[in-house]
Design an enzyme around this catalytic site. Structure first.
Site, short mmCIF file in Angstrom:
data_model
loop_
_atom_site.label_atom_id
_atom_site.label_comp_id
_atom_site.label_asym_id
_atom_site.label_seq_id
_atom_site.Cartn_x
_atom_site.Cartn_y
_atom_site.Cartn_z
CB SER A 59 -0.90 0.02 1.25
OG SER A 59 -1.60 1.24 1.36
CE1 TYR B 34 -4.37 -2.28 5.23
CE2 TYR B 34 -3.37 -0.18 4.62
CZ TYR B 34 -4.02 -1.35 4.26
OH TYR B 34 -4.30 -1.61 2.94
#
Length: 270
Positions: free
Chosen positions: A142, A156
């Site tokens: 990401s 995350y």
């Protein structure tokens, strides 16, 4: 040597980027192994792909939060005589709320799915790729792995940063054996991700130019790994954001990230 019909294993294939990978690879002449928790969605997608592309599709339900799942999955592939040429480590999700607002089991499951499972699948499947002299591994990371961590979704960004560094090391170890490894780093992508985390209304406030379709992300990812690109950030806007944060002093980058993240984060439960 590239197989006539490569076999691709896609995790988290029931929706979003995973389903888009399955459709794109089937269209390129791949046979597929699809895995996710929702077997009904897997079977529906498998039927669609068989009909449209005349490819072989195996749907295997698996919950990668179970530490035994990667080994069980690879054992099942071996028993069926299926040798994986492409591994798409896509399964993932977000845990909303602050670190202490969630119990440890929630965090442990998250780390198993986003860190341990993709690493173990690569460890189990890479030797066969190296032996055959051909393989592709895409670790869906990401943009979050390139920018400062923020409050909420506490694990995350660190998990995605790990996948980026893991991909870099693995790529350097493997490229001479015909195996390309790429960390694919999308930004905001149209999928179910924000519905699951309960932040859809907040995310809808973001301007449209910051979003990409899952199909666009996947097209960039396939092209990048085929080129031998080790880390690929999708979309011009996301690449600009990555560059900006890389050039900013750490303190300024942290303050900017903290201010922006507050606008798009659900209120903490604790």
């Amino acid at each position: 040597m590239t197989p006539v019909r490569p076999l691709s294993l896609v995790t988290g294939a029931s929706a979003g980027i995973g389903a888009a990978f399955a459709r794109a690879l089937a269209a390129r002449g791949h046979d597929l192994v699809l895995t996710a928790r929702r077997v009904d969605r897997l079977e529906s997608l498998a039927g669609e792909l068989r009909q449209q592309h005349a490819c072989k599709v195996t749907a295997l339900a698996a919950d990668l939060a179970d530490p035994a799942a990667p080994g069980t999955l690879c054992d099942e592939l071996a028993q069926r005589g299926l040798a994986v040429d492409w591994l798409i480590n896509n399964a993932g999700y977000g845990v909303p709320g602050t670190f202490v607002a969630n119990d440890w089991r929630t965090h442990a499951d998250f780390l198993q799915v986003l860190l341990t499972a993709p690493v173990e699948l690569a460890w189990r499947l890479l030797p066969g790729m190296r032996e055959r002299g051909y393989g592709r591994i895409v670790n869906v990371a990401s943009l979050a792995g390139h920018v400062p961590g923020t409050a909420g979704h506490t694990l995350y960004a660190p998990a995605k940063a790990f996948l980026i560094k893991f991909s870099q090391g693995l790529a350097l170890e493997s490229h001479e054996r015909g195996v390309h490894v790429c960390a694919l780093c999308p930004g905001f992508t149209y999928s179910e991700f924000h519905d699951v985390t309960g932040t859809r209304m907040l995310m809808n406030k973001l301007p449209g130019f910051m979003w990409q379709s899952a199909e666009a992300v996947v097209t960039e990812g396939i092209d990048a790994v085929e080129r031998g690109e080790i880390v690929h950030v999708t979309g011009r806007v996301n690449r600009m954001i990555k560059t900006m944060f890389k050039l900013l002093p750490d303190r300024v980058a942290m303050n900017l990230s903290a201010r922006q993240s507050k606008r798009y984060r659900a209120q903490d439960a604790a």
